[in-house]
Design a protein around this motif. Structure first.
Motif, short mmCIF file in Angstrom:
data_model
loop_
_atom_site.label_atom_id
_atom_site.label_comp_id
_atom_site.label_asym_id
_atom_site.label_seq_id
_atom_site.Cartn_x
_atom_site.Cartn_y
_atom_site.Cartn_z
N LYS A 1 -8.67 -5.33 8.28
CA LYS A 1 -10.10 -5.05 8.42
C LYS A 1 -10.36 -4.11 9.60
N LYS B 1 -9.55 -0.66 8.47
CA LYS B 1 -10.60 -0.21 7.56
C LYS B 1 -11.84 0.24 8.34
N ARG B 2 -12.22 -0.53 9.37
CA ARG B 2 -13.38 -0.16 10.18
C ARG B 2 -13.14 1.16 10.91
N PHE C 1 -8.95 5.26 -0.34
CA PHE C 1 -8.01 4.16 -0.40
C PHE C 1 -6.54 4.55 -0.18
N LEU D 1 -5.77 4.55 3.53
CA LEU D 1 -5.86 3.17 4.05
C LEU D 1 -4.60 2.40 3.67
#
Length: 92
Positions: A47, A50-51, A59, A62
């Motif tokens: 997370k 992702k932030r 994606f 990521l």
């Protein structure tokens, strides 16, 4: 818990009712040696990545960043060259 019922604190009443309702789960959670700490730590790390990337990439990047950090032990940092090489490879 009986003391909580006598107090005028509705929030605590709801909390203690939930504890009593799932009392077996509470006891198991407090007495077994199993925990989900490593999994929760990994989810938190994903997370965070992702932030950091919010609005910057899709994606596939990521996924590469998550796999790059999962592929190494935490005690050994990745060099810039290793990161460039990994990020330039195609992952299907």
């Amino acid at each position: 818990m009986t003391v909580t019922r006598t107090e005028d604190l509705p929030g605590l009443h709801t909390f203690t009712h939930g504890l009593e309702k799932d009392w077996d789960a509470v006891v198991q959670g407090l007495t077994t040696c199993w925990n989900s700490g490593p999994v929760e730590g990994r989810v938190n790390h994903i997370k965070m990545i992702k932030r950091q990337m919010f609005g910057r990439a899709k994606f596939p990047l990521l996924r590469k960043r998550v796999l790059l950090t999962a592929a190494r032990p935490s005690a050994q940092p990745v060099t810039a060259e290793q990161a460039r090489q990994f990020l330039s490879t195609d992952i299907e």
